[in-house]
Enzyme design. Structure first.
Site, PDB file in Angstrom:
ATOM      1  N   SER A 108       0.852  -1.188   0.000  1.00  0.00           N
ATOM      2  CA  SER A 108       0.000   0.000   0.000  1.00  0.00           C
ATOM      3  C   SER A 108       0.885   1.234   0.000  1.00  0.00           C
ATOM      4  CB  SER A 108      -0.882  -0.010   1.250  1.00  0.00           C
ATOM      5  OG  SER A 108      -1.358   1.286   1.537  1.00  0.00           O
ATOM      6  N   SER A 109       0.366   2.331  -0.543  1.00  0.00           N
ATOM      7  CA  SER A 109       1.159   3.564  -0.595  1.00  0.00           C
ATOM      8  C   SER A 109       1.426   4.143   0.789  1.00  0.00           C
ATOM      9  CB  SER A 109       0.459   4.612  -1.470  1.00  0.00           C
ATOM     10  OG  SER A 109      -0.831   4.883  -0.962  1.00  0.00           O
ATOM     11  N   CYS A 110       0.683   3.675   1.819  1.00  0.00           N
ATOM     12  CA  CYS A 110       0.890   4.229   3.163  1.00  0.00           C
ATOM     13  C   CYS A 110       2.185   3.738   3.806  1.00  0.00           C
ATOM     14  CB  CYS A 110      -0.299   3.919   4.059  1.00  0.00           C
ATOM     15  SG  CYS A 110      -0.359   2.198   4.557  1.00  0.00           S
ATOM     16  N   TYR A 137      -0.761  -0.670  10.333  1.00  0.00           N
ATOM     17  CA  TYR A 137      -0.996  -1.279   9.011  1.00  0.00           C
ATOM     18  C   TYR A 137       0.245  -1.131   8.130  1.00  0.00           C
ATOM     19  CZ  TYR A 137      -3.097  -1.942   4.359  1.00  0.00           C
ATOM     20  OH  TYR A 137      -3.373  -2.370   3.085  1.00  0.00           O
ATOM     21  N   LYS A 141       2.714  -4.003   6.420  1.00  0.00           N
ATOM     22  CA  LYS A 141       2.980  -4.089   4.970  1.00  0.00           C
ATOM     23  C   LYS A 141       4.486  -4.002   4.678  1.00  0.00           C
ATOM     24  CE  LYS A 141      -1.016  -4.750   3.068  1.00  0.00           C
ATOM     25  NZ  LYS A 141      -1.242  -5.978   2.295  1.00  0.00           N
ATOM     26  N   HIS A 180     -12.620   3.716   2.720  1.00  0.00           N
ATOM     27  CA  HIS A 180     -11.697   4.754   2.263  1.00  0.00           C
ATOM     28  C   HIS A 180     -12.493   5.954   1.763  1.00  0.00           C
ATOM     29  CE1 HIS A 180      -8.873   1.266   2.096  1.00  0.00           C
ATOM     30  NE2 HIS A 180      -8.063   2.176   2.574  1.00  0.00           N
ATOM     31  N   ASP A 270      -6.963  15.330   8.561  1.00  0.00           N
ATOM     32  CA  ASP A 270      -6.706  15.298   7.121  1.00  0.00           C
ATOM     33  C   ASP A 270      -5.901  14.064   6.712  1.00  0.00           C
ATOM     34  OD1 ASP A 270      -7.980  17.444   5.953  1.00  0.00           O
ATOM     35  OD2 ASP A 270      -6.347  18.842   6.337  1.00  0.00           O
TER      36      ASP A 270
END
Length: 315
Positions: A108-110, A137, A141, A180, A270
């Site tokens: 994931s991009s996170c 999370y 990953k 999401h 945000d």
């Protein structure tokens, strides 16, 4: 991959896994194996080992994960790190033991640092602190990426890692507590339109920028990389284009036909200011996404109305 190769798609009922299954079938692959979570609990080491010993898949797409938005990640922190660590550790290790020819791990991009330079290059991994709301999370990953690298280093296993950007599409999760941003907006605007509400409230300031990829485009990229990419280092999958949450909300408003006002709740977080993937590596290999954002939102909205809207509005 030969068309009759035995391919295991872990997480086949999720948005990503179901898209991968669709693409494989479209491409003519005819020996796809799947298990629901009730048939095979990927957190159970012995059960996963037995499954691999019995089924002997040749290729694995590891798309199973516990996923959610800011609220879910921040609320169920222990579950997010435990479930994801256990699933990926069991599948990757069992794939090695069963001599799987190739495994693809979907991250994931996170995983990238919160304040990493934009766009996010693959080499920025582990160069700074993570976004606090979803670091359990993200750490799980990152562990999956490092497992793939380590099994490659020690055992020469052809295990690759791909990092998708924010995804949306068919079979998405529209639960307002756990979804999401994009599916949450689709549901919010649809319900507001159905109930003739005067406004829709969007979390945060609307200023963060996000990149979105249609899940079927991701699936196509996964199939492309399974056939063409064999490197140790991870590779980003995205569009290379982003949009503010405010502009995204306006786009969803337009697609759903909601005519009321848009209100931003600035007391809500945000999250990361910007998350744009650098997809130079992917583009150089010859892959580019096909579905533009407005078209994809329209497809997702039709899917939502078919599968969810009836139950959602009467719930």
């Amino acid at each position: 991959m030969e068309l009759n190769a035995k391919i295991y798609v872990a997480g086949h009922r999720g948005m990503v896994g179901s898209a991968i299954c669709r693409k494989l079938k479209e491409a003519g692959y005819n020996n796809i194996i799947t298990r629901t979570s009730s048939e095979l609990d990927l957190r159970n080491q012995e059960a996963v080992k037995a499954f691999f010993e019995t089924e002997k898949p040749e290729y694995v797409f590891l798309a199973a994960a516990k996923v959610g938005g800011i609220h879910a990640n921040n609320t169920y922190r222990a579950e997010f790190i435990y479930d994801n660590l256990m699933m990926e550790a069991n599948v990757i290790h069992s794939a090695y033991l069963a001599d799987v020819k190739k495994l693809m791990f979907l991250g994931s991009s996170c995983i990238y640092p919160k304040m990493a330079p934009q766009p996010l290059k693959e080499e920025y991994l582990l160069t700074g602190a993570l976004e606090q709301t979803n670091d359990p999370y993200a750490i799980a990953k990152i562990a999956g990426i490092k497992m793939c690298e380590s099994y490659r280093d020690q055992y020469n296993s052809n295990f690759i890692s791909v990092m998708p950007t924010n995804l949306y599409g068919y079979n998405d999760n529209y639960d307002l507590q756990n979804s999401h941003v994009l599916p949450a907006l689709i549901r919010k605007f649809h319900e507001a339109k159905e109930n003739s509400s005067p406004e829709v409230v969007v979390w945060g300031t609307g200023s963060p920028r996000r990149e979105f990829l249609f899940a079927d485009d991701l699936a196509e990229a996964c199939l492309f990389l399974m056939e063409n990419y064999n490197e140790r280092s991870l590779i980003n999958i995205g569009t290379g284009e982003d949009i503010t949450i405010k502009d995204l909300a306006l786009l969803v408003k337009e697609v759903t036909g909601f005519e009321g006002e848009l209100v931003f709740d600035t007391t809500k977080p945000d999250g990361t200011p910007r998350k744009l993937m650098d997809v130079t590596k992917l583009h150089k290999l010859g892959f580019k996404h096909k579905t533009e954002l407005r078209d994809g939102i329209a497809l997702a909205y039709e899917d939502f109305k078919k599968k969810h809207a009836a139950t959602v509005t009467t719930a």
